[in-house]
Design an enzyme around this catalytic site. Structure first.
Site, PDB file in Angstrom:
ATOM      1  N   SER A 135       0.856  -1.181   0.000  1.00  0.00           N
ATOM      2  CA  SER A 135       0.000   0.000   0.000  1.00  0.00           C
ATOM      3  C   SER A 135       0.894   1.233   0.000  1.00  0.00           C
ATOM      4  CB  SER A 135      -0.884  -0.037   1.255  1.00  0.00           C
ATOM      5  OG  SER A 135      -1.675   1.121   1.345  1.00  0.00           O
ATOM      6  N   LYS A 161      -0.990  -0.874  -4.460  1.00  0.00           N
ATOM      7  CA  LYS A 161      -2.226  -0.164  -4.087  1.00  0.00           C
ATOM      8  C   LYS A 161      -1.859   1.282  -3.814  1.00  0.00           C
ATOM      9  CE  LYS A 161      -4.767  -0.194   0.288  1.00  0.00           C
ATOM     10  NZ  LYS A 161      -5.502  -1.058   1.246  1.00  0.00           N
ATOM     11  N   LEU A 162      -2.528   2.181  -4.529  1.00  0.00           N
ATOM     12  CA  LEU A 162      -2.300   3.616  -4.316  1.00  0.00           C
ATOM     13  C   LEU A 162      -3.397   4.167  -3.427  1.00  0.00           C
ATOM     14  CD1 LEU A 162      -1.534   4.787  -7.984  1.00  0.00           C
ATOM     15  CD2 LEU A 162       0.097   3.989  -6.240  1.00  0.00           C
ATOM     16  N   LYS A 163      -2.992   4.892  -2.410  1.00  0.00           N
ATOM     17  CA  LYS A 163      -3.963   5.612  -1.599  1.00  0.00           C
ATOM     18  C   LYS A 163      -4.407   6.841  -2.403  1.00  0.00           C
ATOM     19  CE  LYS A 163      -4.121   3.372   2.324  1.00  0.00           C
ATOM     20  NZ  LYS A 163      -5.420   2.834   2.794  1.00  0.00           N
ATOM     21  N   ASP A 189      -7.228   2.900  -3.084  1.00  0.00           N
ATOM     22  CA  ASP A 189      -7.976   2.872  -1.814  1.00  0.00           C
ATOM     23  C   ASP A 189      -8.251   4.306  -1.370  1.00  0.00           C
ATOM     24  OD1 ASP A 189      -9.070   2.453   0.688  1.00  0.00           O
ATOM     25  OD2 ASP A 189      -7.334   1.396   1.513  1.00  0.00           O
ATOM     26  N   ASN A 191     -10.280   5.171   1.332  1.00  0.00           N
ATOM     27  CA  ASN A 191     -10.626   5.303   2.759  1.00  0.00           C
ATOM     28  C   ASN A 191     -11.792   6.269   2.981  1.00  0.00           C
ATOM     29  OD1 ASN A 191      -7.313   4.661   3.198  1.00  0.00           O
ATOM     30  ND2 ASN A 191      -8.772   3.520   4.454  1.00  0.00           N
ATOM     31  N   GLU A 214     -11.162   0.553  -3.600  1.00  0.00           N
ATOM     32  CA  GLU A 214     -11.482   0.169  -2.225  1.00  0.00           C
ATOM     33  C   GLU A 214     -12.153   1.328  -1.493  1.00  0.00           C
ATOM     34  OE1 GLU A 214      -7.967  -1.353  -0.364  1.00  0.00           O
ATOM     35  OE2 GLU A 214      -8.827  -1.335   1.651  1.00  0.00           O
ATOM     36  N   ASP A 239     -13.915  -2.173   2.530  1.00  0.00           N
ATOM     37  CA  ASP A 239     -13.022  -2.374   3.676  1.00  0.00           C
ATOM     38  C   ASP A 239     -13.793  -1.944   4.931  1.00  0.00           C
ATOM     39  OD1 ASP A 239     -11.099  -2.124   5.686  1.00  0.00           O
ATOM     40  OD2 ASP A 239      -9.708  -0.903   4.550  1.00  0.00           O
ATOM     41  N   LYS A 263      -9.968  -7.651   7.261  1.00  0.00           N
ATOM     42  CA  LYS A 263      -9.006  -7.309   8.313  1.00  0.00           C
ATOM     43  C   LYS A 263      -9.578  -7.860   9.619  1.00  0.00           C
ATOM     44  CE  LYS A 263      -7.539  -2.833   6.443  1.00  0.00           C
ATOM     45  NZ  LYS A 263      -7.890  -1.390   6.459  1.00  0.00           N
ATOM     46  N   GLY A 291      -4.236  -4.743   5.761  1.00  0.00           N
ATOM     47  CA  GLY A 291      -3.146  -4.525   6.708  1.00  0.00           C
ATOM     48  C   GLY A 291      -3.388  -3.258   7.499  1.00  0.00           C
TER      49      GLY A 291
HETATM   50  C1  NPQ Z   1      -6.489   0.396   4.668  1.00  0.00           C
HETATM   51  N1  NPQ Z   1      -4.173   0.060   5.535  1.00  0.00           N
HETATM   52  O1  NPQ Z   1      -6.455  -0.558   3.932  1.00  0.00           O
HETATM   53  C2  NPQ Z   1      -5.453   0.625   5.776  1.00  0.00           C
HETATM   54  C3  NPQ Z   1      -5.510   1.968   6.260  1.00  0.00           C
HETATM   55  C4  NPQ Z   1      -4.667   2.371   7.382  1.00  0.00           C
HETATM   56  C5  NPQ Z   1      -2.092  -0.666   4.601  1.00  0.00           C
HETATM   57  O2  NPQ Z   1      -3.488   0.838   3.545  1.00  0.00           O
HETATM   58  C6  NPQ Z   1      -2.509   3.518  11.732  1.00  0.00           C
HETATM   59  C7  NPQ Z   1      -3.451   2.571  12.003  1.00  0.00           C
HETATM   60  C8  NPQ Z   1      -2.316   3.913  10.456  1.00  0.00           C
HETATM   61  C9  NPQ Z   1      -4.241   2.052  10.996  1.00  0.00           C
HETATM   62  C10 NPQ Z   1      -2.922   3.813   8.132  1.00  0.00           C
HETATM   63  C11 NPQ Z   1      -3.318   0.156   4.506  1.00  0.00           C
HETATM   64  C12 NPQ Z   1      -3.086   3.396   9.431  1.00  0.00           C
HETATM   65  C13 NPQ Z   1      -4.070   2.457   9.704  1.00  0.00           C
HETATM   66  C14 NPQ Z   1      -3.715   3.278   7.129  1.00  0.00           C
HETATM   67  C15 NPQ Z   1      -4.824   1.962   8.676  1.00  0.00           C
HETATM   68  O3  NPQ Z   1      -7.420   1.164   4.560  1.00  0.00           O
HETATM   69 MG    MG Z   2      -8.574   0.196   3.048  1.00  0.00          MG
END
Ligand code: NPQ
Ligand code: MG
Length: 368
Positions: A135, A161-163, A189, A191, A214, A239, A263, A291
């Site tokens: 990610s 995976k690009l945020k 992703d 969020n 995502e 997610d 998760k 993750g």
């Molecule tokens: C997701 N994870 O899939 C999360 C988001 C995420 C690897 O992209 C601290 C605790 C920092 C939880 C940053 C990835 C975080 C966190 C990102 C969860 O949406």
């Molecule tokens: Mg996510």
């Protein structure tokens, strides 16, 4: 088993580089470990709550409070404690799935160590190594992003995976496709950073053959995702919205997602995570393991889950050095883009005492 005592241990783990998402920037992981001690065995669970309630409503200080005041005392009453009895014993307390997951995982680890059974076998794993993606956070510039993606691909990651967020979506995808080609397995992703009013902007991503998008919309906007799915071709993966096996069944039935990110922390533990895997398999919905910037302890358990048959897409189960210079376990190292599933009893790996003590900021024992 009977709980003898439970340690709540807080760690401060600096990240190798800041990790920016649509909900904030993380530079240091505020980790909570739950460590259970019984007469027969000990076990560890990692709580994935963040310091602030930004990804979800849970946060670390809240998790410590609910564990100390409600969850641990509820288990302490049990004379025949085992992993399957944890969720029913905690069900009268609403929510707090990340805190519950950490406690259930620690009990599960202890039980499996006592029985000599690896978590992967207990869950129904069919692989001894799993393909890994990575990610990649939001960056200040496209050049910086391309450097980061190039380095991860050199390391062997099999999927990127690009945020994304409003203002950082089509441009980074265009640039990554242009530099690394049409064959690169690529997904994004958000969020929960968009609304249905952004559908036309999001539909521009359809031109880039992404594996999935995502969680574009809010956690509680399952219907919105179903509507968005009718307006774009890229598969929607949920997610944050998938908080239980029931939520997964509902979302799938409504047409809100074609893929699910699992998760364990988000859904209350590995047993509920397996139920989601089973629900998705029954509907022909591919899943992958998400993750949460886990240490080696959380990573080990996630790898066991990711080895189940329905996990047909690479997960965010990255190597230790993606996040940490110094992990609290033997580091997980990528081989040909894969990580090995630990084979020992329980989660199959222990914290290294010196490494653990070096990052510990506090420890409290809850005596039942
Ligand atoms: C997701 N994870 O899939 C999360 C988001 C995420 C690897 O992209 C601290 C605790 C920092 C939880 C940053 C990835 C975080 C966190 C990102 C969860 O949406
Ligand atoms: Mg996510």
């Amino acid at each position: 088993m009977k709980l003898d005592r439970v340690e709540l241990r807080r760690l401060r783990m600096p990240l190798v580089s800041p990790f920016r998402t649509s909900f904030g920037i993380e530079t240091v992981r505020d980790v909570l470990l739950v460590h259970v001690v019984t007469a027969e065995a000990e076990g560890w669970g990692e709580c994935v709550a963040d310091a602030a309630p930004a990804y979800s409503s849970e946060y670390v200080d809240g998790a410590v409070d609910v564990l100390r005041r409600f969850l641990v005392p509820a288990l302490a009453e049990q004379d025949h404690l085992n992993a399957t009895s944890v969720a029913p014993a905690l069900a009268r307390f609403r929510g707090h799935r990340m805190a519950k997951a950490a406690l259930e995982t620690a009990v599960l680890d202890a039980e499996l160590r006592m029985r000599g059974v690896p978590l992967s076998r207990e869950l129904g794993a069919v692989r001894d190594r799993v393909p890994c993606g990575v990610s990649v956070g939001i960056m200040d510039s496209v050049d910086e992003l391309l450097d980061a993606v190039g380095r991860y691909l050199d390391e062997g990651y099999l999927r990127i995976k690009l945020k994304i967020e409003p203002g950082w979506d089509v441009e980074p995808v265009v640039a990554v496709r242009k530099r690394f080609g049409a064959e690169l397995p690529l997904q994004v992703d958000a969020n929960a950073a968009y609304t249905l009013a952004d559908a036309s902007q999001l539909a521009k991503l359809d031109a880039f053959d992404l594996l999935l998008i995502e969680q574009p919309l809010a956690e509680n906007d399952v219907l919105g995702h179903a509507r968005l799915a009718a307006l774009m071709r890229t598969p929607i993966c949920l997610d944050e919205s998938i908080t239980s096996a029931r939520a997964a069944a509902d979302a799938i039935t409504l047409g809100a997602c074609r893929i699910v990110n699992i998760k364990p922390g988000r859904v209350g533990g590995y047993l509920e995570a397996r139920r989601i895997h089973d629900v998705c398999a029954a509907h022909g919905i591919p899943v992958w393991c998400g993750g949460m910037l886990e240490t080696g302890l959380g990573r080990a358990a996630n790898l066991a889950l990711a080895a189940l048959p329905g996990f047909t897409l690479p997960g965010d189960t990255s190597a230790s050095d993606r996040y940490y210079h110094a992990d609290i376990t033997e580091p997980f190292v990528l081989h040909d883009g894969h990580l090995e599933v630990p084979a020992g009893p329980g989660i199959g790996i222990e914290p290294a005492q010196d490494a653990l003590d070096a990052v510990t900021t506090s420890s409290e024992w809850c005596a039942p």
